[in-house]
Design a protein around this motif. Structure first.
Motif, PDB file in Angstrom:
ATOM      1  N   THR A 244    -124.007  23.444 -79.833  1.00 25.42           N
ATOM      2  CA  THR A 244    -123.949  24.694 -79.358  1.00 25.42           C
ATOM      3  C   THR A 244    -124.402  25.009 -78.070  1.00 25.42           C
ATOM      4  O   THR A 244    -125.444  24.461 -77.615  1.00 25.42           O
ATOM      5  N   PHE A 245    -123.435  25.393 -77.115  1.00 26.73           N
ATOM      6  CA  PHE A 245    -123.835  25.524 -75.698  1.00 26.73           C
ATOM      7  C   PHE A 245    -124.738  26.789 -75.608  1.00 26.73           C
ATOM      8  O   PHE A 245    -124.753  27.699 -76.451  1.00 26.73           O
ATOM      9  N   ALA A 246    -125.614  26.960 -74.473  1.00 28.85           N
ATOM     10  CA  ALA A 246    -126.524  28.119 -74.045  1.00 28.85           C
ATOM     11  C   ALA A 246    -125.369  29.096 -74.167  1.00 28.85           C
ATOM     12  O   ALA A 246    -124.376  28.932 -73.545  1.00 28.85           O
TER      13      ALA A 246
ATOM     14  N   GLU B 112    -124.569  30.356 -77.034  1.00 29.70           N
ATOM     15  CA  GLU B 112    -124.112  30.563 -78.276  1.00 29.70           C
ATOM     16  C   GLU B 112    -122.944  30.224 -78.389  1.00 29.70           C
ATOM     17  O   GLU B 112    -122.025  30.502 -79.662  1.00 29.70           O
ATOM     18  N   THR B 113    -122.169  29.289 -77.700  1.00 34.23           N
ATOM     19  CA  THR B 113    -120.623  28.933 -77.887  1.00 34.23           C
ATOM     20  C   THR B 113    -120.983  27.920 -78.829  1.00 34.23           C
ATOM     21  O   THR B 113    -121.283  26.991 -78.400  1.00 34.23           O
ATOM     22  N   ARG B 114    -120.209  27.927 -79.980  1.00 36.04           N
ATOM     23  CA  ARG B 114    -120.343  26.786 -81.033  1.00 36.04           C
ATOM     24  C   ARG B 114    -119.175  25.939 -80.834  1.00 36.04           C
ATOM     25  O   ARG B 114    -118.011  26.336 -81.049  1.00 36.04           O
ATOM     26  N   ALA B 115    -119.385  24.788 -80.002  1.00 36.09           N
ATOM     27  CA  ALA B 115    -118.132  24.360 -79.354  1.00 36.09           C
ATOM     28  C   ALA B 115    -117.557  23.361 -80.484  1.00 36.09           C
ATOM     29  O   ALA B 115    -116.414  22.972 -80.496  1.00 36.09           O
ATOM     30  N   VAL B 116    -118.387  22.565 -81.366  1.00 33.69           N
ATOM     31  CA  VAL B 116    -118.223  21.588 -82.374  1.00 33.69           C
ATOM     32  C   VAL B 116    -119.123  21.712 -83.457  1.00 33.69           C
ATOM     33  O   VAL B 116    -120.189  21.975 -83.469  1.00 33.69           O
TER      34      VAL B 116
ATOM     35  N   PRO C 160    -105.428  22.764 -80.028  1.00 33.99           N
ATOM     36  CA  PRO C 160    -105.268  23.789 -78.993  1.00 33.99           C
ATOM     37  C   PRO C 160    -106.490  23.803 -78.013  1.00 33.99           C
ATOM     38  O   PRO C 160    -107.344  23.221 -78.289  1.00 33.99           O
ATOM     39  N   SER C 161    -106.233  24.160 -77.025  1.00 32.03           N
ATOM     40  CA  SER C 161    -107.264  24.384 -75.842  1.00 32.03           C
ATOM     41  C   SER C 161    -108.354  25.133 -76.436  1.00 32.03           C
ATOM     42  O   SER C 161    -108.141  26.136 -76.962  1.00 32.03           O
ATOM     43  N   GLY C 162    -109.504  24.792 -76.070  1.00 27.97           N
ATOM     44  CA  GLY C 162    -110.719  25.059 -76.273  1.00 27.97           C
ATOM     45  C   GLY C 162    -111.351  25.085 -78.099  1.00 27.97           C
ATOM     46  O   GLY C 162    -112.355  25.562 -78.238  1.00 27.97           O
ATOM     47  N   CYS C 163    -110.669  24.120 -78.524  1.00 28.23           N
ATOM     48  CA  CYS C 163    -111.108  23.797 -79.950  1.00 28.23           C
ATOM     49  C   CYS C 163    -112.398  23.000 -79.967  1.00 28.23           C
ATOM     50  O   CYS C 163    -112.929  22.596 -81.126  1.00 28.23           O
ATOM     51  N   GLY C 164    -112.724  22.216 -78.920  1.00 30.01           N
ATOM     52  CA  GLY C 164    -113.974  21.210 -78.875  1.00 30.01           C
ATOM     53  C   GLY C 164    -113.611  19.802 -78.722  1.00 30.01           C
ATOM     54  O   GLY C 164    -114.757  18.936 -78.837  1.00 30.01           O
ATOM     55  N   LYS C 165    -112.395  19.415 -78.192  1.00 28.96           N
ATOM     56  CA  LYS C 165    -112.218  18.016 -78.436  1.00 28.96           C
ATOM     57  C   LYS C 165    -112.687  17.353 -77.135  1.00 28.96           C
ATOM     58  O   LYS C 165    -113.405  16.373 -77.220  1.00 28.96           O
ATOM     59  N   THR C 166    -112.834  18.012 -75.874  1.00 28.04           N
ATOM     60  CA  THR C 166    -113.346  17.370 -74.757  1.00 28.04           C
ATOM     61  C   THR C 166    -114.885  17.293 -75.116  1.00 28.04           C
ATOM     62  O   THR C 166    -115.513  16.054 -74.966  1.00 28.04           O
ATOM     63  N   THR C 167    -115.556  18.361 -75.524  1.00 29.52           N
ATOM     64  CA  THR C 167    -117.020  18.230 -76.080  1.00 29.52           C
ATOM     65  C   THR C 167    -117.434  17.036 -77.014  1.00 29.52           C
ATOM     66  O   THR C 167    -118.365  16.457 -76.783  1.00 29.52           O
ATOM     67  N   THR C 168    -116.582  17.102 -78.014  1.00 24.09           N
ATOM     68  CA  THR C 168    -116.804  15.808 -78.883  1.00 24.09           C
ATOM     69  C   THR C 168    -116.815  14.407 -78.068  1.00 24.09           C
ATOM     70  O   THR C 168    -117.470  13.647 -78.440  1.00 24.09           O
TER      71      THR C 168
END
Ligand SMILES: Nc1ncnc2c1ncn2[C@@H]1O[C@H](COP(=O)(O)OP(=O)(O)O)[C@@H](O)[C@H]1O
Ligand SMILES: [Mg+2]
Length: 371
Positions: free
Chosen positions: A14-16, A18-22, A40-48
């Motif tokens: 969860t990013f500051a 409150e974005t729940r990325a993964v 799709p873009s923004g689904c949390g792949k890069t963050t993972t």
């Protein structure tokens, strides 16, 4: 965990703000496996991917690499190498020197270094450009330098973020084959992020389909293609036709689903234990399992009006409207003797009882909170 290279257990980010990325990412990656995270873009792949590499801290959960808990270790203490979306090349060094850099750091002698760098530079098709600097290369060429540089140190796990994203079509086709070959030759575990279904399906041994910060399905390309688990996967992967209706009754491994105008026979996949008569149901049918014209042994038949044809070499996708606004795609090989449809012409579209796959609802964050 001996043969597991990377394990993620209930990883959350969860990013500051409150974005729940993964959310609740749990998966195992075997040694030497080529895994694609697709969505799709923004689904949390890069963050993972960045959490596996240690470039991003986890909010919750654990990460293991080669049996060791690395959750709290910095990137330099993980045996991973990352190929970034931005290339991060040394601007004042040549292609050769960029690729050579980490071998120099390892203290490899000059001859061995040069042999390996030339091999690698050749592999990615840059031998002619070895003495150029990054600023004298196209974006695609810079990308290949970045790939060569990430691979040259032969890490246990290579993390690739949209590695072919900036290459043009032909080069991407070539590099897909090269990447897969390199991965097989080196035996390095590849974890690749992509939004391209074609890249994921053609290169990866295992595909992790994501949307809305969550894993929707994990499986081989074939499993995901043949048995999409839920509505998101069926919609996102392949050339699937989606249908909605109400469950009427069950007969063994087949369920009868009724729409306003039709009764359909649909296969119940093994992971679905219960079907409730009267409840709403979705199912999908692959376009390549649909046929035009009356066919014997096909339990499902529906009339449609011909709309258009999409061409792909000898493969054609004919589009029919079966109810106002509901289009079905029929993918078939075209023969010269085949009938040519006129727009608006009526035709029967049919498919076998076990070609329809009953789908679960798309996984959403709310589902977990209830559980
Ligand atoms: N550093 C960050 N700070 C805040 N939000 C971020 C940050 N990085 C990513 N996000 C958000 O997290 C979500 C997932 O992003 P990302 O992992 O980059 O998705 P993908 O790679 O699948 O396109 C997005 O909503 C994105 O805006
Ligand atoms: Mg990304």
């Amino acid at each position: 965990m001996a043969d597991l290279d990377v394990v993620l257990e209930h990883v959350d980010k969860t990013f500051a703000g409150e974005t729940r990325a993964v959310i609740d990412f749990t998966a195992e990656f075997e040694r030497g496996e080529f895994v694609a995270m697709l969505g799709p873009s923004g689904c949390g792949k890069t963050t993972t991917l960045r959490m596996i590499g240690g470039l991003e801290e986890v909010t919750a959960g654990r990460i293991y690499i080669a049996g060791q808990d690395v959750t709290d270790l910095p990137p330099s203490h993980r045996d991973t190498s990352m190929m970034f979306q931005s290339f991060a090349l040394f601007p004042h060094r040549t292609v050769f020197q960029n690729v050579e850099f980490s071998l120099k750091m390892q203290g490899l002698d000059r001859d061995a270094r040069h042999r390996r760098v030339w091999e690698m530079v050749e592999m990615v098709g840059l031998s002619e450009l070895a003495s150029r600097r990054p600023s004298d290369l196209s974006g695609g060429q810079q990308q290949r330098v970045a790939l060569a540089r990430a691979l040259i140190s032969r890490p246990t796990v290579l993390l690739l973020d949209e590695p072919l994203g900036s290459l043009d079509y032909n080069l991407r086709q070539t590099m897909m084959v090269e990447l897969k070959k390199i991965q097989q030759e080196t035996g390095i575990t590849f974890i690749m992020v992509t939004h391209s279904q074609q890249e994921a399906m053609s290169m990866a041994d295992k595909v992790i389909v994501m949307s809305d910060a969550m894993i929707q399905q994990i499986g081989t390309s074939r499993e995901i293609h043949e048995n999409p688990r839920n509505r998101f996967v069926a919609d996102f992967i392949g050339n699937n036709n989606l249908f909605r209706g109400t469950i009427r009754s069950r007969s063994g491994s087949v369920v009868f689903v009724e729409s306003d105008t039709q009764l359909y026979y649909v296969k119940i996949p093994e992971h679905i234990r219960q079907v409730r008569p009267g409840s709403e149901a979705y199912f999908s049918v692959r376009a390549d399992l649909m046929h035009t014209g009356e066919q014997p042994n096909m339990a499902n038949k529906v009339m449609g009006s011909y709309i258009a044809t999409e061409f792909m070499g000898t493969l054609e996708t004919d589009v029919f409207e079966i109810e106002p606004g509901h289009f079905v795609h029929v993918e078939q090989h075209r023969h010269l003797s085949d009938r040519v449809y006129q727009v608006g012409e009526r035709e029967t579209v049919c498919w076998a009882a076990d070609s329809g796959v009953l789908l679960e609802a798309t996984r959403r964050p709310e589902d977990l909170e209830v559980a």
